[in-house]
Design an enzyme around this catalytic site. Sequence first.
Site: not given
Length: 403
Positions: A11, A76, A126, A206, A282
Site C-alpha cells: 500500500d 487495495d 496500510d 507462416h 499467435e
Amino acid sequence: MAVRAVVIEADGGSRGNPGPAGYGAVVRDPETGEVLAERSAGIGTATNNVAEYRGLIAGLEAAAELGAAEVEARMDSKLVVEQMCGRWQIKHPGLRPLAAQAAGLVGRFTAVRFTWIPRERNKHADALANAAMDAAAGRAPTAAASRAAQPPREVAGPDSAARAAAREVAARAATAKATGTDPATTPASWEPRPTEEGTRLILVRHGETERTVQKQYSGRGDVPLTARGRAQARATAARVAALAPSVAAVVSSPLSRCTATARAVAALVGNPPVRTDDDLIECDFGVWEGRTFAEVRDGWAGELDAWLASTRVAPPEGESFAAVAERTGRAVDRLRSAYPGETVVVVSHVSPIKLVLRDALAAGDAFLHRLYLDTAGVSVLDLYPDGGVAVRSVNDTAHLTDL
C-alpha cells in the site's frame, strides 16, 4: 532459506495527494500467514498512486531477496492492479517508469498474480504506509501505525486463493519431475543421440502477410498471405520435404496464414491431413492489433515498456507471453506423447515458435528479444522421452534466397 511461494500485501499514500508520502509492504507465507519481511519508507512529496507503486516495488524486491518463485501481490489500489495486469492504460507519465520497474521485477519470478483486495484486508501494509507518511510529515506515528508490526492471527483459510496457488505450484513441479520436463532433472549429455528415438518437430513460421510488410502487430486477426507469402510457402514446402520426405502429421494454428502455409507443406510430404490446434495461435495483442510498432510506442509507451520488461505483463486487453508459453507447452507435450519416434511439422507464428525455442534451449526471457525469426523460416528440434532436447537448427531461410 529460499521460499517457494509468498503473498505480498502493499500500500502507499500521501497527505494531500500530492503531499508527504510513504509506502508499506508485507511479505507473508501463504500457508501460515507468518510475516517474512516488512518494508516501509517515506518518499518525500508524491501522489497516492506513486506511493502505491513504490509499495509494490518494495514488496517485490523483498520477495526476490527471499528467493521466492511464485508471488501473489495483493493491493487495495484498483489502478495499480489493473495496470499491472495490462487491462488499463498507464496514462500518467510519472507512473510509467514505476510500472516498468515493477514489471522488470515481475520477470524475476516464475509466476506473479495481482489481486485487488478491499482496504480492510490490507490493514498491515496500510499501517506501515501511514507510519511512513507520518514520519515524512514530521508527525508522531498513529496508534494504528504502531500496531503495524503485529502479525494478524489468520491470513489464509484452508480454501484460500493463496493455498490453492501453492497446491497448483506443487502439482506442476511434481508433474514436471515425473515426466522428465523439468530442466533441473533432465539428464545432460554431450553425446549425440539417435534421432529415431525422439519426436522431431519441424517448426515453420507462416509466410508473409500485409501486416508483416507494414510492421504491424498481427495477433488474432485473420490476415491472408500476400503473393510473396504464398511463394514463400511453396519454397518452404520444398525445404521441409528435403528434410523429411514423409511426416506423421502437419499441425497448424487455425489462422489462415498458417493453414495456407501448412497445406503447401503437406502437399509435398505425403499429403497428410492438416490438423489445427488452437494452442498454436499467435499471441493476442489486444488493442495493439493492427497498429504499427511506432503507433504503439507513441500511444502506449508505459504499457509497452512494462510488456517488454516482463513476459507476465499483457498488452491492454491482450495476452501475456507467459500465457502463450503455457498453451504452446501443452501443444508440444501432446505432440511428444502422440508421435514418439516420428516427425511432425508445426506451422505457427513468431511468438509461439520463439517461446518453444526458448524453453527447448532453457534460455531466459531476454532470448525472446534477441532471436529473429523470418517469415517462412524453419527450425528443427528433437524431443526425447526422458525430457532430453536437441535443437538442430533455428530460422533456416536458405530456401528463400531467390524470393
